[in-house]
Design an enzyme around this catalytic site. Structure first.
Site, PDB file in Angstrom:
ATOM      1  CD  GLU B  50      -1.803  -2.353   1.545  1.00 35.60           C
ATOM      2  OE1 GLU B  50      -0.615  -2.632   1.850  1.00 35.60           O
ATOM      3  OE2 GLU B  50      -2.738  -3.177   1.613  1.00 35.60           O
ATOM      4  CG  PHE B 112     -10.498  -9.694  10.756  1.00 37.69           C
ATOM      5  CD1 PHE B 112      -9.272 -10.111  11.264  1.00 37.69           C
ATOM      6  CD2 PHE B 112     -10.687  -9.700   9.378  1.00 37.69           C
ATOM      7  CE1 PHE B 112      -8.253 -10.545  10.414  1.00 37.69           C
ATOM      8  CE2 PHE B 112      -9.681 -10.134   8.521  1.00 37.69           C
ATOM      9  CZ  PHE B 112      -8.466 -10.555   9.046  1.00 37.69           C
ATOM     10  CD  GLN B 113      -7.903  -7.360   7.327  1.00 38.15           C
ATOM     11  OE1 GLN B 113      -8.744  -7.074   6.484  1.00 38.15           O
ATOM     12  NE2 GLN B 113      -6.726  -7.896   7.014  1.00 38.15           N
ATOM     13  CE  LYS B 162     -17.435  -6.580   2.624  1.00 41.72           C
ATOM     14  NZ  LYS B 162     -16.809  -7.872   2.920  1.00 41.72           N
ATOM     15  CG  MET B 476      22.066  12.188   4.733  1.00 47.28           C
ATOM     16  SD  MET B 476      23.268  13.393   4.123  1.00 47.28           S
ATOM     17  CE  MET B 476      22.385  14.088   2.739  1.00 47.28           C
TER      18      MET B 476
HETATM   19  C1  LIG Z   1      12.006   5.577   6.098  1.00 45.57           C
HETATM   20  C2  LIG Z   1      13.266   6.245   6.550  1.00 45.57           C
HETATM   21  N1  LIG Z   1      14.038   5.695   7.506  1.00 45.57           N
HETATM   22  C3  LIG Z   1      15.178   6.296   7.896  1.00 45.57           C
HETATM   23  C4  LIG Z   1      15.567   7.476   7.344  1.00 45.57           C
HETATM   24  C5  LIG Z   1      16.857   8.160   7.814  1.00 45.57           C
HETATM   25  N2  LIG Z   1      17.831   8.239   6.708  1.00 45.57           N
HETATM   26  C6  LIG Z   1      17.981   9.378   5.992  1.00 45.57           C
HETATM   27  S1  LIG Z   1      19.081   9.194   4.750  1.00 45.57           S
HETATM   28  C7  LIG Z   1      19.404   7.596   5.172  1.00 45.57           C
HETATM   29  C8  LIG Z   1      20.390   6.785   4.418  1.00 45.57           C
HETATM   30  C9  LIG Z   1      19.964   6.517   3.033  1.00 45.57           C
HETATM   31  O1  LIG Z   1      20.822   5.571   2.470  1.00 45.57           O
HETATM   32  P1  LIG Z   1      20.830   5.259   0.929  1.00 45.57           P
HETATM   33  O2  LIG Z   1      19.436   5.102   0.437  1.00 45.57           O
HETATM   34  O3  LIG Z   1      21.747   4.138   0.679  1.00 45.57           O
HETATM   35  O4  LIG Z   1      21.345   6.601   0.277  1.00 45.57           O
HETATM   36  P2  LIG Z   1      22.759   7.339   0.387  1.00 45.57           P
HETATM   37  O5  LIG Z   1      22.645   8.345   1.488  1.00 45.57           O
HETATM   38  O6  LIG Z   1      23.785   6.316   0.657  1.00 45.57           O
HETATM   39  O7  LIG Z   1      22.894   8.004  -0.937  1.00 45.57           O
HETATM   40  C10 LIG Z   1      18.639   7.237   6.278  1.00 45.57           C
HETATM   41  C11 LIG Z   1      18.690   5.909   6.929  1.00 45.57           C
HETATM   42  C12 LIG Z   1      14.721   8.033   6.355  1.00 45.57           C
HETATM   43  N3  LIG Z   1      14.990   9.204   5.778  1.00 45.57           N
HETATM   44  N4  LIG Z   1      13.603   7.396   5.955  1.00 45.57           N
END
Ligand SMILES: Cc1ncc(C[n+]2csc(CCOP(=O)(O)OP(=O)(O)O)c2C)c(N)n1
Lengths: 165, 565
Positions: B50, B112-113, B162, B476
């Site tokens: 979803e 349920f749900q 529903k 990051m």
């Molecule tokens: C759903 C979610 N969980 C955690 C984060 C925190 N977060 C921000 S950037 C990042 C790393 C992203 O890694 P990647 O997709 O490999 O990209 P890169 O920074 O290596 O280019 C994380 C864990 C987020 N933004 N979204």
């Protein structure tokens, strides 16, 4: 500087409208001192009064955020003009072994009423602005207070100013 | 015409002009899916989760301006949709999400749900409804579309029990509906417009700081005309990229935490900041105490609550940015003045900052650098692709190095920063623009958050080009740990031996996979992939593992205190 404001709202009389307002205050960390809500003469609308406090910028945000809620029809900060503020308090005290004359004197001084008198308890009632009510509660604090029930503030603007759709 | 609630939903969507519904079926929406089956005006796209459906509707909406539509079941269907809804909410994306609910008599019984969808989504929607009577269904749907798409847009949830979808009633499509408590439109105030133009004329060092409001409000043309006429430099937020042509000489690039030196220095030194459809997000302002210390601020926005929320402004103007800019232009044209000469000293200061060349990067060490991949992608796609990003370093590199000349080409989760957004959003963009080049820029972390959507892409033959900037890290987060936690790399390593083979993975889903490890192959690989017009190509670029995004304004610093390299 933090100031106290009374904000009046007209809300759609819909399930969930109250929780939208309450949710807004908690989600954005705005403070609520009191909140009251009840139907109006128009069955589709409820009237809510919120007492809050904050800096000018926060009060401005509160007004704007309230206006943004789809269920909110009108918002007015009635403290911006002349207004009337009323709150009801009921105080139940234990009268066992009390100097009743002294209590009676406080009641008269504060223009409060005794609305229930039993062997060991009595209920005192006062209608007024929050300041008056605070003063009464402070004066009564020396006695064994069993319950303090405040209605929360209701407010209305003086004069021709009305909150309507 | 007497219809069931379920038929009313599909009939209404058709009459509303909805082309696609992105969704996932379940018990509470069985009647609705049966109605979908029995018609063919509205096409349904079955995602594989979803969250993917909601991001796809979101990417569709961002790339063409129409309202995205989602249909999910009650309980887990609704909760899985929440991240997508919050993502759309933070970026003000028009969206209507229809959620199934348990039958009315069971509501509140922990059926349920059952979840309290209206309660759960309340703080991440523009508005939501629980339909309690089939007689109200049509009107509620119409209200939902109006609220989602007007003013400051946003997602609206319509929760439909529903039993309501089984009851019958008369249906006719309402062209319009009055919502007394909802202001759709503010007329730009003439007095403030005059005042704004006077301030523009008096300014010595003006800057236009523009955001997503310019894109959402279709005001890119007005912004360009205004900026050029007044010769004012323009910087965009990440959400605002494409609102002003990035290749124009008046463009300073993105501002904020990873903004350019010239943009941030111009912000710090400006005497008149004209904020247009932007909301002074903390990633943009840096330390708010040190923000634009010398500036008077004009703020133009459709949403009054955006104004003076984070930063006190001198002149608020509430209105559609398109209308306000047009009105300001009329006044400017009436009395043209020699702006160019007056602003010459300001421009020479800006050109000094520009000569820092803050986006220059090292590219001669045999490793693939993400900046280089983005630059080449820009060239190979002639700057005309829809670029849908995930969240992380790759997102910032894309924002910095792909030059967006047109609005709606840059699609990213700016406000919520949702990893997993990039691929499903690209699906939506590709549905909206079947013949366009649509790319997902992603990282080895983000892509795995909605990887299942590769199957949806297969089913619908979506020829998305996935650019995976694979650094073996949650890059990051690693960068922050490098800078601020003495390189204690806690839980950010995605070691190659534990990662899927992305080429094989793409192939397993029936797509083309490519791995690129040599910088000399970057351009030819991109060309080869783009030439496969009808195929999804997953390009796994093995890049420098410890690349950092520069410039960077560290937390707590002012925009003028950025780290350059
Ligand atoms: C759903 C979610 N969980 C955690 C984060 C925190 N977060 C921000 S950037 C990042 C790393 C992203 O890694 P990647 O997709 O490999 O990209 P890169 O920074 O290596 O280019 C994380 C864990 C987020 N933004 N979204």
């Amino acid at each position: 500087m933090t100031t106290r404001h009374i904000i009046s709202l007209l809300l759609e009389n819909e399930a969930g409208a109250l929780s939208r307002v309450a949710g807004l205050f908690s989600a954005r960390g705005f403070n609520i001192e009191t909140l009251t809500v009840a139907p109006t003469h128009d069955a589709t609308l409820s009237r809510m009064t919120i007492v809050t406090s904050g800096t000018e910028a926060i009060i401005e945000q509160i007004n704007k955020q309230l206006n943004k809620l789809v269920d909110v029809v009108q918002v007015k900060d009635i403290t911006e003009g002349e207004h009337i503020e009323r709150e009801l308090v009921m105080i139940k005290i234990s009268t066992a072994g009390l100097d009743c004359d002294q209590v009676r004197q406080i009641i008269t001084e504060h223009e409060a009423d005794v609305v229930d008198q039993q062997d060991d308890t009595c209920v005192i009632e006062l209608l007024g602005n929050s300041e008056k009510i605070n003063t009464l509660i402070a004066a009564m604090a020396q006695y064994p207070l069993l319950e303090v029930v405040r209605s929360g503030v209701s407010g209305i603007a003086r004069g021709a100013e009305v909150l309507s759709i | 015409m007497e219809l069931t609630g379920a038929e009313i939903i599909t009939e209404f969507l058709k009459d509303e002009g909805v082309e696609y519904v992105f969704g996932y079926p379940g018990g509470a929406v069985l009647h609705i899916y049966d109605a979908i089956y029995r018609q063919d005006a509205v096409k349904h796209v079955l995602s594989r989760h979803e969250q993917g459906a909601v991001h796809a509707a979101d990417g569709y909406a961002r790339s063409n301006g129409k309202t995205g539509v989602v249909l999910v079941t009650s309980g887990p269907g609704a909760t899985n949709a929440v991240t997508g809804i919050a993502t759309a909410y933070m970026d003000s994306i028009p969206m209507v999400v229809i959620t199934g609910q348990v039958p009315s008599p069971l509501i509140g019984n922990d059926a349920f749900q059952e979840v309290d969808t209206v309660g759960i989504t309340r703080s991440c929607v523009k508005h939501n409804f629980l339909v309690t009577d089939v007689e109200e269904l049509t009107e509620t749907l119409k209200k939902a579309f109006i609220i989602a798409s007007t003013g400051r847009p946003g997602p609206v949830v319509v929760d439909v029990p529903k039993d309501i979808t089984g009851f019958k009633t008369e249906y006719s499509y309402p062209e319009s509906i009055e919502i007394r408590s909802y202001t759709q439109f503010y007329h730009p105030p003439a007095e403030q417009i005059t005042q704004a133009v006077e301030m523009v004329r008096a300014a010595q060092r003006p800057v236009l700081y523009t955001g997503g409001g310019v894109i959402l409000g279709d005001a890119a043309a007005e912004l360009s005309e205004f900026a050029r006429m007044a010769t004012i430099p323009v910087t965009n937020t990440s959400m605002g990229l494409g609102g002003y042509p990035a290749t124009d000489k008046q463009f300073l690039g993105m501002l904020g935490m990873h903004g350019t030196y010239e943009a941030n220095m111009a912000m710090h030194n400006t005497d008149l900041l004209i904020a247009v459809g932007a909301r002074f997000d903390d990633r943009v302002t840096g330390n708010i105490e040190k923000f634009c210390p010398q500036a008077k601020i004009i703020h133009i926005d459709v949403d009054p609550s955006s104004i003076s929320k984070n930063v006190q402004v001198d002149l608020p103007i509430v209105g559609c940015v398109k209308d306000v800019l047009s009105d300001m232009l009329v006044l400017l044209k009436q009395q043209p003045i020699a702006e160019e000469e007056r602003l010459a000293p300001w421009w020479s200061e800006i050109n000094e900052w520009r000569s820092e060349d803050c986006l220059a990067f090292k590219n001669d060490d045999g490793m693939i650098h993400p900046q280089h991949v983005l630059q080449e992608l820009y060239k190979v796609t002639h700057g005309d692709a829809y670029i849908c990003s995930d969240v992380g370093q790759h997102q910032m590199f894309a924002a910095q190095y792909y030059k967006f000349d047109k609005p709606r080409r840059w699609i990213n989760s700016g406000g919520l920063g949702t990893m997993g957004f990039g691929l499903p959003a690209a699906m939506g963009a590709q549905f909206a623009h079947p013949d366009a080049t649509v790319c997902t820029i992603t990282g080895d972390g983000s892509i795995q958050m909605n990887i299942q959507e590769l199957a949806t892409c297969k089913e619908f033959g979506l020829p998305i080009k996935i650019i995976n900037l694979n650094n073996g890290f949650l890059g990051m987060v690693r960068q922050w740990q490098e800078f601020f936690y003495e390189r204690r790399y806690a839980e950010v390593t995605l070691e190659a031996q534990n990662q899927p083979d992305f080429v094989k993975l793409a192939e397993a889903y029936g797509h083309v996979g490519m791995r690129i490890t040599n910088p000399d192959d970057v351009t030819s690989a991109l060309e080869e992939a783009m030439a496969m017009k009808d195929k999804l190509v997953f390009m796994d670029f093995i890049i420098n593992p410890e690349e950092n995004v520069y410039p960077m304004v560290p937390a707590g610093a002012g925009l003028n205190e950025m780290i350059l390299v």
